[in-house]
Design a protein around this motif. Structure first.
Motif, short mmCIF file in Angstrom:
data_model
loop_
_atom_site.label_atom_id
_atom_site.label_comp_id
_atom_site.label_asym_id
_atom_site.label_seq_id
_atom_site.Cartn_x
_atom_site.Cartn_y
_atom_site.Cartn_z
N ARG A 12 -19.29 29.28 79.05
CA ARG A 12 -18.97 27.92 78.59
C ARG A 12 -17.97 27.95 77.44
O ARG A 12 -17.02 27.16 77.41
CB ARG A 12 -20.23 27.16 78.18
CG ARG A 12 -21.07 26.69 79.37
CD ARG A 12 -22.17 25.73 78.94
NE ARG A 12 -23.07 26.28 77.93
CZ ARG A 12 -24.13 27.05 78.19
NH1 ARG A 12 -24.43 27.34 79.45
NH2 ARG A 12 -24.89 27.50 77.22
N THR A 16 -14.26 26.33 77.60
CA THR A 16 -13.87 25.32 76.62
C THR A 16 -12.61 25.74 75.88
O THR A 16 -11.70 24.93 75.68
CB THR A 16 -15.02 25.06 75.63
OG1 THR A 16 -16.16 24.59 76.36
CG2 THR A 16 -14.64 24.04 74.58
N SER A 17 -12.53 27.00 75.52
CA SER A 17 -11.35 27.52 74.82
C SER A 17 -10.11 27.44 75.70
O SER A 17 -9.03 27.03 75.24
CB SER A 17 -11.58 28.96 74.38
OG SER A 17 -12.60 29.03 73.43
N ARG A 18 -10.26 27.82 76.96
CA ARG A 18 -9.11 27.76 77.88
C ARG A 18 -8.64 26.31 78.05
O ARG A 18 -7.44 26.03 78.03
CB ARG A 18 -9.46 28.37 79.23
CG ARG A 18 -9.49 29.89 79.22
CD ARG A 18 -9.56 30.46 80.62
NE ARG A 18 -10.71 30.02 81.38
CZ ARG A 18 -11.89 30.63 81.40
NH1 ARG A 18 -12.08 31.71 80.68
NH2 ARG A 18 -12.88 30.17 82.13
N LEU A 19 -9.59 25.40 78.21
CA LEU A 19 -9.21 23.99 78.38
C LEU A 19 -8.55 23.43 77.13
O LEU A 19 -7.63 22.61 77.22
CB LEU A 19 -10.43 23.16 78.77
CG LEU A 19 -10.94 23.40 80.19
CD1 LEU A 19 -12.24 22.63 80.42
CD2 LEU A 19 -9.90 23.02 81.22
N ALA A 20 -9.00 23.86 75.96
CA ALA A 20 -8.38 23.40 74.71
C ALA A 20 -6.94 23.90 74.63
O ALA A 20 -6.03 23.16 74.22
CB ALA A 20 -9.18 23.88 73.51
N GLY A 21 -6.71 25.14 75.03
CA GLY A 21 -5.35 25.68 75.05
C GLY A 21 -4.47 24.94 76.04
O GLY A 21 -3.30 24.64 75.75
N GLU A 22 -5.03 24.63 77.19
CA GLU A 22 -4.28 23.88 78.20
C GLU A 22 -3.92 22.50 77.67
O GLU A 22 -2.80 22.02 77.86
CB GLU A 22 -5.10 23.77 79.48
CG GLU A 22 -4.38 23.09 80.61
CD GLU A 22 -5.20 23.07 81.89
OE1 GLU A 22 -5.24 22.01 82.53
OE2 GLU A 22 -5.79 24.11 82.25
N GLN A 23 -4.86 21.85 77.00
CA GLN A 23 -4.59 20.52 76.45
C GLN A 23 -3.52 20.58 75.36
O GLN A 23 -2.64 19.72 75.30
CB GLN A 23 -5.87 19.88 75.89
CG GLN A 23 -5.65 18.46 75.41
CD GLN A 23 -5.17 17.54 76.51
OE1 GLN A 23 -5.79 17.41 77.55
NE2 GLN A 23 -4.03 16.88 76.31
N ALA A 24 -3.58 21.60 74.52
CA ALA A 24 -2.57 21.75 73.47
C ALA A 24 -1.18 21.94 74.08
O ALA A 24 -0.20 21.36 73.61
CB ALA A 24 -2.92 22.92 72.56
N ASP A 27 -0.02 18.63 75.52
CA ASP A 27 0.45 17.76 74.44
C ASP A 27 1.86 18.13 74.00
O ASP A 27 2.70 17.26 73.76
CB ASP A 27 -0.51 17.83 73.24
CG ASP A 27 -1.87 17.22 73.52
OD1 ASP A 27 -2.03 16.50 74.53
OD2 ASP A 27 -2.80 17.51 72.73
N ARG A 49 -1.33 23.09 83.35
CA ARG A 49 -2.31 23.70 84.25
C ARG A 49 -1.68 24.86 85.01
O ARG A 49 -2.27 25.92 85.18
CB ARG A 49 -2.86 22.65 85.22
CG ARG A 49 -4.05 23.11 86.01
CD ARG A 49 -4.66 21.97 86.85
NE ARG A 49 -4.69 20.68 86.16
CZ ARG A 49 -3.86 19.67 86.40
NH1 ARG A 49 -2.93 19.75 87.34
NH2 ARG A 49 -3.95 18.54 85.72
#
Length: 87
Positions: A12, A16-24, A27, A49
């Motif tokens: 988990r 979460t870390s991978r998704l945060a990097g993807e979101q950054a 952005d 993505r």
């Protein structure tokens, strides 16, 4: 990437870390669209993505012993695709 049930918290955390990097990255790419650095037709979330999926796949292949020249061939193709997607 995956582990036993007793270490589910690790899975988990990594997800979460991978998704945060993807979101950054999404952005940042959105800012590049706003600034006119890449095409307004580009989809920042989809591009982010793609980058994350590619780099994670490259890491798996590298860990499996794929030779550097083959990884570079894949990277060259990915860069060409990315270049096309931002124009």
């Amino acid at each position: 990437m995956s582990c036993g049930p007793s270490n589910a918290a690790v899975t988990r955390f990594l997800a979460t870390s991978r998704l945060a990097g993807e979101q950054a990255l999404a952005d940042r790419l959105a800012r590049a669209v706003r600034d006119g650095d890449i095409s307004s037709a580009a989809d920042p979330a989809a591009l982010a993505r793609f980058v994350m999926t590619f780099t994670e796949g490259q890491a798996v292949h590298a860990a499996a012993g794929v030779p550097r020249n083959q990884l570079r061939q894949s990277a060259d193709i990915a860069l060409a695709v990315f270049d096309h997607a931002i124009r």
